[in-house]
Design an enzyme around this catalytic site. Structure first.
Site, PDB file in Angstrom:
ATOM      1  N   CYS A  95       0.849  -0.780  -0.052  1.00 15.59           N
ATOM      2  CA  CYS A  95       0.222  -0.139   0.290  1.00 15.59           C
ATOM      3  C   CYS A  95       0.769   1.482  -0.120  1.00 15.59           C
ATOM      4  O   CYS A  95       1.941   1.136   0.925  1.00 15.59           O
ATOM      5  CB  CYS A  95      -0.891   0.567   1.182  1.00 15.59           C
ATOM      6  SG  CYS A  95      -2.327  -1.214   1.509  1.00 15.59           S
ATOM      7  N   ARG A 148       3.632   0.002  -4.954  1.00 13.74           N
ATOM      8  CA  ARG A 148       3.878  -0.988  -3.332  1.00 13.74           C
ATOM      9  C   ARG A 148       2.141  -1.939  -3.233  1.00 13.74           C
ATOM     10  O   ARG A 148       1.737  -2.236  -2.970  1.00 13.74           O
ATOM     11  CB  ARG A 148       3.386   0.438  -2.576  1.00 13.74           C
ATOM     12  CG  ARG A 148       4.845   0.781  -2.363  1.00 13.74           C
ATOM     13  CD  ARG A 148       4.140   2.316  -1.878  1.00 13.74           C
ATOM     14  NE  ARG A 148       4.174   2.044  -0.729  1.00 13.74           N
ATOM     15  CZ  ARG A 148       5.491   1.274   0.278  1.00 13.74           C
ATOM     16  NH1 ARG A 148       7.014   1.891  -0.128  1.00 13.74           N
ATOM     17  NH2 ARG A 148       5.273   0.659   1.663  1.00 13.74           N
ATOM     18  N   TRP A 194      -2.993  -2.658  -1.849  1.00 13.64           N
ATOM     19  CA  TRP A 194      -2.287  -4.198  -1.674  1.00 13.64           C
ATOM     20  C   TRP A 194      -2.816  -5.275  -0.697  1.00 13.64           C
ATOM     21  O   TRP A 194      -2.940  -4.712   0.390  1.00 13.64           O
ATOM     22  CB  TRP A 194      -0.842  -4.462  -1.073  1.00 13.64           C
ATOM     23  CG  TRP A 194      -0.131  -5.365  -2.215  1.00 13.64           C
ATOM     24  CD1 TRP A 194      -0.557  -6.043  -2.830  1.00 13.64           C
ATOM     25  CD2 TRP A 194      -0.335  -6.445  -0.994  1.00 13.64           C
ATOM     26  NE1 TRP A 194      -0.201  -7.566  -3.753  1.00 13.64           N
ATOM     27  CE2 TRP A 194      -0.278  -7.592  -1.582  1.00 13.64           C
ATOM     28  CE3 TRP A 194      -0.529  -7.285  -0.050  1.00 13.64           C
ATOM     29  CZ2 TRP A 194       0.502  -9.421  -1.357  1.00 13.64           C
ATOM     30  CZ3 TRP A 194      -0.275  -8.455   0.834  1.00 13.64           C
ATOM     31  CH2 TRP A 194      -0.060  -9.070   0.246  1.00 13.64           C
ATOM     32  N   ASN A 223      -1.921   2.747   5.682  1.00 14.04           N
ATOM     33  CA  ASN A 223      -0.384   1.029   4.998  1.00 14.04           C
ATOM     34  C   ASN A 223      -0.320   0.609   6.535  1.00 14.04           C
ATOM     35  O   ASN A 223       0.487   1.159   7.119  1.00 14.04           O
ATOM     36  CB  ASN A 223       0.602   1.563   4.142  1.00 14.04           C
ATOM     37  CG  ASN A 223       1.752   0.729   4.002  1.00 14.04           C
ATOM     38  OD1 ASN A 223       1.129  -0.617   3.976  1.00 14.04           O
ATOM     39  ND2 ASN A 223       2.922   0.907   4.251  1.00 14.04           N
ATOM     40  N   GLY A 224      -0.950  -0.947   6.239  1.00 12.50           N
ATOM     41  CA  GLY A 224      -0.571  -1.530   7.618  1.00 12.50           C
ATOM     42  C   GLY A 224      -0.840  -2.829   7.844  1.00 12.50           C
ATOM     43  O   GLY A 224      -2.477  -2.806   7.328  1.00 12.50           O
ATOM     44  N   GLU A 279      17.434 -17.251  -9.391  1.00  9.18           N
ATOM     45  CA  GLU A 279      17.061 -15.495  -9.955  1.00  9.18           C
ATOM     46  C   GLU A 279      15.999 -16.081 -11.292  1.00  9.18           C
ATOM     47  O   GLU A 279      15.464 -14.551 -11.633  1.00  9.18           O
ATOM     48  CB  GLU A 279      17.881 -14.879  -9.810  1.00  9.18           C
ATOM     49  CG  GLU A 279      18.701 -13.423 -10.247  1.00  9.18           C
ATOM     50  CD  GLU A 279      16.724 -13.002  -9.503  1.00  9.18           C
ATOM     51  OE1 GLU A 279      16.109 -13.778  -8.057  1.00  9.18           O
ATOM     52  OE2 GLU A 279      16.273 -11.721  -9.974  1.00  9.18           O
ATOM     53  N   LYS A 335      12.163 -15.116 -11.390  1.00 13.08           N
ATOM     54  CA  LYS A 335      12.434 -13.592 -12.869  1.00 13.08           C
ATOM     55  C   LYS A 335      10.888 -14.028 -13.760  1.00 13.08           C
ATOM     56  O   LYS A 335      10.268 -13.217 -13.763  1.00 13.08           O
ATOM     57  CB  LYS A 335      12.880 -12.961 -13.059  1.00 13.08           C
ATOM     58  CG  LYS A 335      14.443 -12.442 -13.333  1.00 13.08           C
ATOM     59  CD  LYS A 335      14.296 -10.685 -12.888  1.00 13.08           C
ATOM     60  CE  LYS A 335      13.393 -10.503 -11.338  1.00 13.08           C
ATOM     61  NZ  LYS A 335      14.026 -10.268  -9.978  1.00 13.08           N
ATOM     62  N   GLU A 374       7.424 -14.976 -11.658  1.00 13.94           N
ATOM     63  CA  GLU A 374       6.556 -12.995 -11.045  1.00 13.94           C
ATOM     64  C   GLU A 374       5.980 -12.676 -12.315  1.00 13.94           C
ATOM     65  O   GLU A 374       4.921 -11.677 -12.138  1.00 13.94           O
ATOM     66  CB  GLU A 374       7.752 -12.441 -10.309  1.00 13.94           C
ATOM     67  CG  GLU A 374       8.536 -12.030 -10.758  1.00 13.94           C
ATOM     68  CD  GLU A 374       9.615 -11.178  -9.540  1.00 13.94           C
ATOM     69  OE1 GLU A 374       8.694 -10.626  -8.319  1.00 13.94           O
ATOM     70  OE2 GLU A 374      10.603 -11.131  -9.711  1.00 13.94           O
ATOM     71  N   HIS A 411      18.241 -36.580  -9.066  1.00 15.36           N
ATOM     72  CA  HIS A 411      17.389 -36.881  -8.195  1.00 15.36           C
ATOM     73  C   HIS A 411      15.828 -36.671  -8.161  1.00 15.36           C
ATOM     74  O   HIS A 411      15.071 -36.212  -6.927  1.00 15.36           O
ATOM     75  CB  HIS A 411      17.861 -35.831  -6.483  1.00 15.36           C
ATOM     76  CG  HIS A 411      19.408 -36.420  -6.684  1.00 15.36           C
ATOM     77  ND1 HIS A 411      19.322 -37.569  -6.159  1.00 15.36           N
ATOM     78  CD2 HIS A 411      20.035 -35.593  -6.525  1.00 15.36           C
ATOM     79  CE1 HIS A 411      21.128 -37.784  -6.305  1.00 15.36           C
ATOM     80  NE2 HIS A 411      21.082 -36.368  -6.657  1.00 15.36           N
ATOM     81  N   LYS A 453       6.376  -3.829  -4.913  1.00  9.90           N
ATOM     82  CA  LYS A 453       7.446  -4.222  -4.391  1.00  9.90           C
ATOM     83  C   LYS A 453       8.047  -3.945  -3.258  1.00  9.90           C
ATOM     84  O   LYS A 453       8.760  -4.666  -3.535  1.00  9.90           O
ATOM     85  CB  LYS A 453       7.940  -2.790  -5.620  1.00  9.90           C
ATOM     86  CG  LYS A 453       8.998  -2.495  -5.441  1.00  9.90           C
ATOM     87  CD  LYS A 453       9.823  -2.907  -6.726  1.00  9.90           C
ATOM     88  CE  LYS A 453      11.121  -2.963  -6.351  1.00  9.90           C
ATOM     89  NZ  LYS A 453      12.177  -3.868  -7.090  1.00  9.90           N
TER      90      LYS A 453
HETATM   91  C1  AGP Z   1      12.016  -9.313  -7.149  1.00  8.64           C
HETATM   92  O1  AGP Z   1      11.924  -9.105  -8.423  1.00  8.64           O
HETATM   93  C2  AGP Z   1      11.044  -9.507  -6.507  1.00  8.64           C
HETATM   94  N1  AGP Z   1       9.695  -8.804  -6.843  1.00  8.64           N
HETATM   95  C3  AGP Z   1      11.316  -9.715  -4.421  1.00  8.64           C
HETATM   96  O2  AGP Z   1      11.370 -11.219  -4.548  1.00  8.64           O
HETATM   97  C4  AGP Z   1      11.798  -9.042  -3.780  1.00  8.64           C
HETATM   98  O3  AGP Z   1      13.201  -9.085  -4.720  1.00  8.64           O
HETATM   99  C5  AGP Z   1      11.631  -9.629  -1.940  1.00  8.64           C
HETATM  100  O4  AGP Z   1      10.133  -9.361  -1.682  1.00  8.64           O
HETATM  101  C6  AGP Z   1      12.422  -8.977  -1.374  1.00  8.64           C
HETATM  102  O5  AGP Z   1      12.977  -6.564  -1.503  1.00  8.64           O
HETATM  103  P1  AGP Z   1      13.741  -5.951  -0.894  1.00  8.64           P
HETATM  104  O6  AGP Z   1      15.006  -6.839  -1.774  1.00  8.64           O
HETATM  105  O7  AGP Z   1      13.228  -4.977  -1.022  1.00  8.64           O
HETATM  106  O8  AGP Z   1      13.369  -6.715   0.609  1.00  8.64           O
END
Ligand code: AGP
Length: 607
Positions: free
Chosen positions: A2, A27, A74, A100-101, A480, A484, A487, A503, A602
């Site tokens: 949020c 956010r 959010w 927010n929270g 990673e 990517k 997501e 395995h 984010k």
């Molecule tokens: C990355 O592409 C993600 N959207 C997510 O995994 C992110 O890296 C994670 O939430 C950690 O965020 P931060 O680095 O702001 O702590």
């Protein structure tokens, strides 16, 4: 999660708030809303959907005033509906709040308020806040807010305006981020710096328990008991144009292309006279050299950087190190040794799980070093030591430039400690430093292959599943690459250590499965080639990330993406770039909202 914005000043509030919300949309983007006071009356516009939807609502039904608040949501408590969108108001329609929270005790508060006659119209936890303020209001908004905050449990950053006191705006921070922006004849609140940059660079990052009473010209900060507090004003170094797309169709693509620039900047500021000087503070050098273990805790992409960091620290500095998801670290009842350094890695510096890990380590008396992007963020401020990755604002929800900047910092840290401990000689250090300086150009040469990668994306974008394999220091690269892709394109992708495939995951391989193998020339190259053979024998469609000049792999891969040769320890910095571009182009071809993928935000500020 949020984003909240508040404004009081001379400007028309609708544009300030809407533009501010756009900057915070990363956010959360389930719904958005704005409240403003005009001629003593409170007006609200809110709806489910994106900020663009709110723009069309406001275009059809304008909202005016010089004081207002806004929110981009959010969803946590309550479905994504117009009613659950913020701002929320009290029964009289004069107090408006954006939050927010999570208010953890909202059920009992709601019951209490309902029995006193308050009427609730949403399913949110946040709505209790304006009703509490209404309940406690006896002619002084600040006093009502102070009484309210003492009733709340959980995490909350909120901003309040009231038609009964239309020249005041109150912001509260407790366990969720909130920043005060101090302008000329205007004051602003925002969850994050980008929303403030076009108005002011003078900010106060509020701390837990701060209550700010802002008017157009002044502000005062109090604690929850109403005692005055003072906070330092910081001048941020980010520029407003850093949060623009600069001609790229998406922030993510812009940020992928910014990676060489971020490297050039960091190399210039952290390498002096041919030596990494990231720990230039003598005390920090002494403290880190006395540690016998580095325990890295982070989330998502930052954790993947941390996993690679363990290879760097062990190989270059011979330091025992491990990396763990913050959300697991906290609940493992870790055995703490006073000579362990806990390292928190976070782009945003606000991730709730990582912050909780920092607090856990500190409460056990351990030193905490954080590697963070956002200046003055909570993790940065609560850690004993902080190293900034200087990647500039990262807006795309999928982290790209922050990841490679984190890798650079981890490499510099490992080199500096390794050199100071005598594991790296002068001439080896000179070689490493020269190679680091060559990386930006090597990154550019990979970015120049975007057309080839786009072509690969066209071939594979309709696949339902992907597998990513890597070994050694490039195993986390596989994780990673898979993260990517999943997501932003919503394709199921699994990342695996190539040697572990036999395995279990090998059962997934058939002639429909694209398998991306990260196979630069490293100490595990020939082992990785054997794993490629295993996939090939089962008909998988193989895409290989290989080192320039490696003709050998042509025989096995349907597609080969070449990256320049570099030291093994730096290969993850280069090998991830084709995977970022591949994920990006696949997501675009699937018409996905690249910068704002569904269900994500984010900054993940809830646990
Ligand atoms: C990355 O592409 C993600 N959207 C997510 O995994 C992110 O890296 C994670 O939430 C950690 O965020 P931060 O680095 O702001 O702590």
């Amino acid at each position: 999660m949020c984003g909240i914005v508040g404004y009081i000043g001379n400007k028309d509030v609708d544009s300030v708030i809407l533009v501010g919300l756009e900057k915070l949309e990363y956010r959360g983007y389930d719904s958005a809303g704005i409240a403003a006071i005009d001629e003593g009356k409170l007006f609200i516009r809110k709806r489910k959907g994106r900020i663009l939807d709110l723009y069309s609502l406001v275009n059809g039904k304008p909202i005016r005033g010089k004081i207002g608040i806004g929110h981009t949501r959010w969803a946590t408590h309550g479905k994504v509906t117009d009613e659950n969108a913020h701002p929320h108001v009290d029964c009289t329609g004069s107090v408006a709040v954006v939050h927010n929270g999570i208010i953890e005790n909202y059920i009992e508060l709601k019951d209490e308020l309902t029995s006193l006659g308050h009427k609730f119209v949403s399913e949110t936890d946040s709505e209790v806040i304006p009703h509490l303020i209404e309940e406690y209001y006896e002619g002084n908004l600040l006093e009502a807010v102070l009484k309210t905050v003492n009733k709340l449990q959980g995490a909350f950053a909120f901003v309040v305006i009231s038609a009964k006191e239309p020249d005041k705006m109150i912001g509260v921070r407790y366990a969720s981020p909130l920043i005060l922006g101090i302008g000329d004849d205007e004051m602003l609140f925002a969850s994050d710096i980008p929303a403030l940059l076009s108005h002011t660079k003078r900010i106060i990052t509020l701390e837990d328990g701060d209550v700010v009473l802002a008017t157009q010209k002044e502000y005062e900060i109090f604690d929850f008991e109403g005692r005055k507090r003072s906070r330092d004003v910081t001048v941020v170094t980010w520029e407003a144009d850093m949060v623009e797309k600069e001609g790229f169709p998406h922030y993510m693509l812009k940020e992928i292309h910014e990676q060489p620039k971020v490297f050039v900047k960091n190399i210039a500021s952290y390498i002096k006279e041919g030596e990494p000087q990231i720990l230039k503070d003598f005390n920090l050098r002494r403290i880190l050299l006395n540690k016998n273990e580095f325990f890295i805790q982070a989330s998502g992409t930052s954790l993947h950087a941390g996993m690679i960091g363990t290879y760097m620290l062990q190989n270059l500095a011979r330091i025992k190190s491990q990396a763990e998801y913050s959300s697991e670290f906290r609940y493992k009842n870790p055995v703490f040794d006073p000579r362990t350094l806990v390292v928190a890695i976070s782009q945003s510096g606000e991730t709730a799980d990582t912050l909780a890990g920092v607090r856990l380590a500190k409460s056990n008396g351990l030193d905490v070093l954080s590697i963070v992007n956002v200046q003055e963020s909570t993790i940065a401020r609560e850690s004993d030591y902080v190293i900034y990755i200087n990647a500039g604002p990262e807006i795309g929800v999928a982290s790209t430039k922050a990841y490679t900047a984190q890798l650079l910092i981890l490499a510099l840290l490992s080199l500096e400690i390794g050199y100071l401990k005598g594991f790296i000689t002068d001439s080896q250090l000179a070689d490493y430093v020269n190679e680091l300086k060559a990386l930006p150009e090597k990154m550019r040469s990979i970015l120049a292959k975007e057309a080839q990668i786009q072509h690969i994306a066209e071939k594979f974008y309709s696949a339902n599943n992907f597998m990513f394999l890597g070994r050694g220091i490039n195993f986390p690269t596989a994780l990673e690459g898979a993260l990517k892709l999943k997501e932003i394109s919503y394709i199921h992708a699994t990342g695996y250590a190539a040697g572990e495939m036999k395995h279990g995951p090998i059962a997934l391989v058939d002639e429909n499965l694209p398998v991306v193998v990260v196979a630069p020339r490293t100490s595990v190259y020939s082992k990785t080639i054997s794993n490629i053979q295993e996939v090939r024998a089962r008909g998988g469609r193989i895409i290989i990330v290989a080192t320039d000049g490696d003709e050998n792999v042509r025989e096995f891969g349907e597609e080969i993406i070449y990256i320049p040769e570099t030291f093994e320890i730096f290969t993850p910095i280069l090998s991830i770039i084709p995977l970022q571009l591949l994920a990006y182009h696949i997501a675009v071809l699937r018409n996905c909202d690249v910068d704002k993928p569904r269900n994500l935000a984010k900054s993940v500020t809830v646990e």
